[in-house]
Design a protein around this motif. Structure first.
Motif, PDB file in Angstrom:
ATOM      1  N   THR A 178     -10.487  -6.976  -6.588  1.00  0.00           N
ATOM      2  CA  THR A 178      -9.934  -5.666  -6.916  1.00  0.00           C
ATOM      3  C   THR A 178      -8.471  -5.841  -7.288  1.00  0.00           C
ATOM      4  O   THR A 178      -7.839  -6.832  -6.915  1.00  0.00           O
ATOM      5  N   LEU A 179      -7.951  -4.894  -8.007  1.00  0.00           N
ATOM      6  CA  LEU A 179      -6.554  -4.938  -8.414  1.00  0.00           C
ATOM      7  C   LEU A 179      -5.836  -3.750  -7.790  1.00  0.00           C
ATOM      8  O   LEU A 179      -6.279  -2.616  -7.914  1.00  0.00           O
ATOM      9  N   ALA A 180      -4.743  -4.012  -7.119  1.00  0.00           N
ATOM     10  CA  ALA A 180      -3.945  -2.938  -6.530  1.00  0.00           C
ATOM     11  C   ALA A 180      -2.488  -3.309  -6.676  1.00  0.00           C
ATOM     12  O   ALA A 180      -2.020  -4.266  -6.051  1.00  0.00           O
ATOM     13  N   HIS A 181      -1.778  -2.586  -7.500  1.00  0.00           N
ATOM     14  CA  HIS A 181      -0.358  -2.856  -7.705  1.00  0.00           C
ATOM     15  C   HIS A 181       0.459  -1.981  -6.757  1.00  0.00           C
ATOM     16  O   HIS A 181       0.130  -0.804  -6.552  1.00  0.00           O
ATOM     17  N   PRO A 182       1.511  -2.539  -6.147  1.00  0.00           N
ATOM     18  CA  PRO A 182       2.334  -1.718  -5.245  1.00  0.00           C
ATOM     19  C   PRO A 182       2.806  -0.416  -5.880  1.00  0.00           C
ATOM     20  O   PRO A 182       2.901   0.617  -5.203  1.00  0.00           O
ATOM     21  N   ARG A 183       3.071  -0.432  -7.176  1.00  0.00           N
ATOM     22  CA  ARG A 183       3.522   0.786  -7.855  1.00  0.00           C
ATOM     23  C   ARG A 183       2.484   1.888  -7.736  1.00  0.00           C
ATOM     24  O   ARG A 183       2.812   3.045  -7.455  1.00  0.00           O
ATOM     25  N   GLU A 184       1.206   1.551  -7.968  1.00  0.00           N
ATOM     26  CA  GLU A 184       0.140   2.543  -7.890  1.00  0.00           C
ATOM     27  C   GLU A 184      -0.017   3.067  -6.472  1.00  0.00           C
ATOM     28  O   GLU A 184      -0.270   4.258  -6.248  1.00  0.00           O
ATOM     29  N   GLU A 204      -4.198 -14.128  -1.577  1.00  0.00           N
ATOM     30  CA  GLU A 204      -3.823 -12.948  -2.382  1.00  0.00           C
ATOM     31  C   GLU A 204      -3.593 -11.731  -1.493  1.00  0.00           C
ATOM     32  O   GLU A 204      -2.680 -10.938  -1.737  1.00  0.00           O
ATOM     33  N   ASP A 205      -4.392 -11.599  -0.432  1.00  0.00           N
ATOM     34  CA  ASP A 205      -4.200 -10.493   0.507  1.00  0.00           C
ATOM     35  C   ASP A 205      -2.845 -10.605   1.207  1.00  0.00           C
ATOM     36  O   ASP A 205      -2.133  -9.605   1.379  1.00  0.00           O
ATOM     37  N   ILE A 206      -2.505 -11.814   1.598  1.00  0.00           N
ATOM     38  CA  ILE A 206      -1.212 -12.046   2.268  1.00  0.00           C
ATOM     39  C   ILE A 206      -0.069 -11.760   1.310  1.00  0.00           C
ATOM     40  O   ILE A 206       0.914 -11.086   1.678  1.00  0.00           O
ATOM     41  N   ASN A 207      -0.178 -12.240   0.083  1.00  0.00           N
ATOM     42  CA  ASN A 207       0.903 -12.039  -0.892  1.00  0.00           C
ATOM     43  C   ASN A 207       1.101 -10.560  -1.200  1.00  0.00           C
ATOM     44  O   ASN A 207       2.242 -10.081  -1.292  1.00  0.00           O
ATOM     45  N   LEU A 208      -0.005  -9.822  -1.362  1.00  0.00           N
ATOM     46  CA  LEU A 208       0.108  -8.389  -1.631  1.00  0.00           C
ATOM     47  C   LEU A 208       0.744  -7.674  -0.447  1.00  0.00           C
ATOM     48  O   LEU A 208       1.587  -6.779  -0.626  1.00  0.00           O
ATOM     49  N   THR A 209       0.367  -8.060   0.753  1.00  0.00           N
ATOM     50  CA  THR A 209       0.935  -7.418   1.950  1.00  0.00           C
ATOM     51  C   THR A 209       2.446  -7.630   1.999  1.00  0.00           C
ATOM     52  O   THR A 209       3.196  -6.709   2.329  1.00  0.00           O
ATOM     53  N   LYS A 210       2.908  -8.824   1.660  1.00  0.00           N
ATOM     54  CA  LYS A 210       4.349  -9.082   1.624  1.00  0.00           C
ATOM     55  C   LYS A 210       5.040  -8.172   0.624  1.00  0.00           C
ATOM     56  O   LYS A 210       6.089  -7.590   0.916  1.00  0.00           O
ATOM     57  N   LEU A 224      11.700   1.802   0.109  1.00  0.00           N
ATOM     58  CA  LEU A 224      11.455   3.240  -0.025  1.00  0.00           C
ATOM     59  C   LEU A 224      11.647   4.009   1.273  1.00  0.00           C
ATOM     60  O   LEU A 224      11.708   5.235   1.261  1.00  0.00           O
ATOM     61  N   GLY A 225      11.718   3.303   2.397  1.00  0.00           N
ATOM     62  CA  GLY A 225      11.826   3.981   3.676  1.00  0.00           C
ATOM     63  C   GLY A 225      10.534   4.663   4.086  1.00  0.00           C
ATOM     64  O   GLY A 225      10.548   5.687   4.776  1.00  0.00           O
ATOM     65  N   ILE A 226       9.397   4.126   3.640  1.00  0.00           N
ATOM     66  CA  ILE A 226       8.074   4.645   3.996  1.00  0.00           C
ATOM     67  C   ILE A 226       7.353   3.541   4.746  1.00  0.00           C
ATOM     68  O   ILE A 226       6.806   2.622   4.121  1.00  0.00           O
ATOM     69  N   PRO A 227       7.361   3.536   6.072  1.00  0.00           N
ATOM     70  CA  PRO A 227       6.795   2.422   6.828  1.00  0.00           C
ATOM     71  C   PRO A 227       5.329   2.149   6.485  1.00  0.00           C
ATOM     72  O   PRO A 227       4.506   3.060   6.444  1.00  0.00           O
ATOM     73  N   LEU A 228       5.038   0.878   6.227  1.00  0.00           N
ATOM     74  CA  LEU A 228       3.663   0.416   6.092  1.00  0.00           C
ATOM     75  C   LEU A 228       3.225  -0.052   7.468  1.00  0.00           C
ATOM     76  O   LEU A 228       3.736  -1.033   7.996  1.00  0.00           O
ATOM     77  N   THR A 274      -2.766  -9.888  13.360  1.00  0.00           N
ATOM     78  CA  THR A 274      -3.163 -11.290  13.225  1.00  0.00           C
ATOM     79  C   THR A 274      -2.189 -12.141  12.423  1.00  0.00           C
ATOM     80  O   THR A 274      -2.422 -13.339  12.241  1.00  0.00           O
ATOM     81  N   THR A 275      -1.114 -11.539  11.933  1.00  0.00           N
ATOM     82  CA  THR A 275      -0.089 -12.306  11.213  1.00  0.00           C
ATOM     83  C   THR A 275       1.283 -11.950  11.757  1.00  0.00           C
ATOM     84  O   THR A 275       1.438 -10.978  12.510  1.00  0.00           O
ATOM     85  N   GLY A 276       2.276 -12.705  11.356  1.00  0.00           N
ATOM     86  CA  GLY A 276       3.659 -12.409  11.754  1.00  0.00           C
ATOM     87  C   GLY A 276       4.438 -11.690  10.680  1.00  0.00           C
ATOM     88  O   GLY A 276       5.676 -11.638  10.735  1.00  0.00           O
ATOM     89  N   LEU A 277       3.731 -11.072   9.717  1.00  0.00           N
ATOM     90  CA  LEU A 277       4.416 -10.458   8.576  1.00  0.00           C
ATOM     91  C   LEU A 277       5.285  -9.280   8.973  1.00  0.00           C
ATOM     92  O   LEU A 277       6.341  -9.046   8.379  1.00  0.00           O
ATOM     93  N   TRP A 278       4.866  -8.538   9.987  1.00  0.00           N
ATOM     94  CA  TRP A 278       5.664  -7.367  10.383  1.00  0.00           C
ATOM     95  C   TRP A 278       6.925  -7.783  11.139  1.00  0.00           C
ATOM     96  O   TRP A 278       7.876  -7.023  11.189  1.00  0.00           O
ATOM     97  N   ASP A 279       6.934  -8.962  11.706  1.00  0.00           N
ATOM     98  CA  ASP A 279       8.173  -9.503  12.284  1.00  0.00           C
ATOM     99  C   ASP A 279       9.099  -9.979  11.165  1.00  0.00           C
ATOM    100  O   ASP A 279      10.327  -9.848  11.270  1.00  0.00           O
TER     101      ASP A 279
END
Length: 243
Positions: free
Chosen positions: A161-167, A196-202, A211-215, A232-237
């Motif tokens: 699937t394709l999901a761009h942060p802009r959309e 790809e899931d990890i990269n998109l999440t970053k 934007l000041g909109i918490p994910l 399950t990841t340290g991305l939010w840290d």
């Protein structure tokens, strides 16, 4: 504003429908709103739809009455006494009035607080869990993490699937949400995140910071199971959201 006998004689940019699309319904005169409901005109002097709308308001304002107050409780029989208004136009007007009453009287639904990945997965399960194509969706939340709604953003193939942060953030902002959870499904049922899931999440975490909109999380759903990338990841840290 001067109206001609026919809507077709009015410049395109000044026609009620086009004005509503450009400026929004709040910027239209009452006669223009009625004209959109009527669709066509006629009545005394073969008026345009807008002219007929003005004529209706004039008739309802007799004896010093407020025409909108009269419309609020008018009957089909009363409307059809006005030249140019037959059953079709009368029922269209009455339906619009009743719809407005119901919308005004409706009470906002109690919003459920989404307090765990399981609750978020449950809210999105109908859209994502058993789909044969990969879908990307968002869960819209208010400042207290209460559910405002869900929205499927993109639908891909069986494996992509394709999901761009802009959309994604465009829809969050459009809906007036102040927090968001994103999610997608793996039709295979394997909920392990891909690179790809990890990269998109970053990317989304960085955009959320800007934007000041918490994910709040990124969930992967599939075959009755779900996984929280926040848990399950340290991305939010690495990209704190201030939530």
């Amino acid at each position: 504003m001067t109206y001609c006998l026919r809507i077709a004689d009015i410049p395109t940019s000044e026609r009620p429908r086009e004005r509503l699309m450009t400026h929004g319904p709040k910027n239209l005169a009452t006669a223009e709103l009625i004209a959109i409901l009527l669709g066509t005109g006629q009545g005394p002097g073969k008026l345009s739809a807008v002219g007929l709308g003005q004529y209706i308001l004039q008739q309802l304002s007799q004896h010093g009455r407020d025409p909108l107050a009269v419309l609020r409780d008018i009957s089909a029989a009363e409307l059809m006494k006005i030249p140019g208004i037959g059953p079709a136009k009368a029922t269209t007007i009455l339906a619009a009035i009743e719809l407005g009453k119901r919308a005004f009287a409706s009470r906002p639904l109690d919003r459920t607080a989404v307090e765990s990945p399981a609750a978020a997965a449950a809210a999105l399960s109908n859209d994502l869990m058993w789909q044969q194509q990969e879908r990307f969706a968002i869960l819209l939340l208010d400042v207290k993490n209460r559910l405002m709604g869900t929205q499927v953003i993109t639908i891909g193939t069986a494996t992509e699937t394709l999901a761009h942060p802009r959309e994604i953030f465009r829809e969050v902002i459009r809906q007036g949400a102040t927090r968001v959870i994103v999610a997608h499904n793996h039709p295979s049922g394997n909920v392990d995140p891909s690179q790809e899931d990890i990269n998109l999440t970053k990317q989304l975490l960085v955009g959320a910071q800007f934007l000041g909109i918490p994910l709040l999380d990124h969930l992967i759903l599939g075959n009755g199971d779900h996984l929280s990338l926040r848990e399950t990841t340290g991305l939010w840290d690495e990209y704190p959201q201030g939530d």
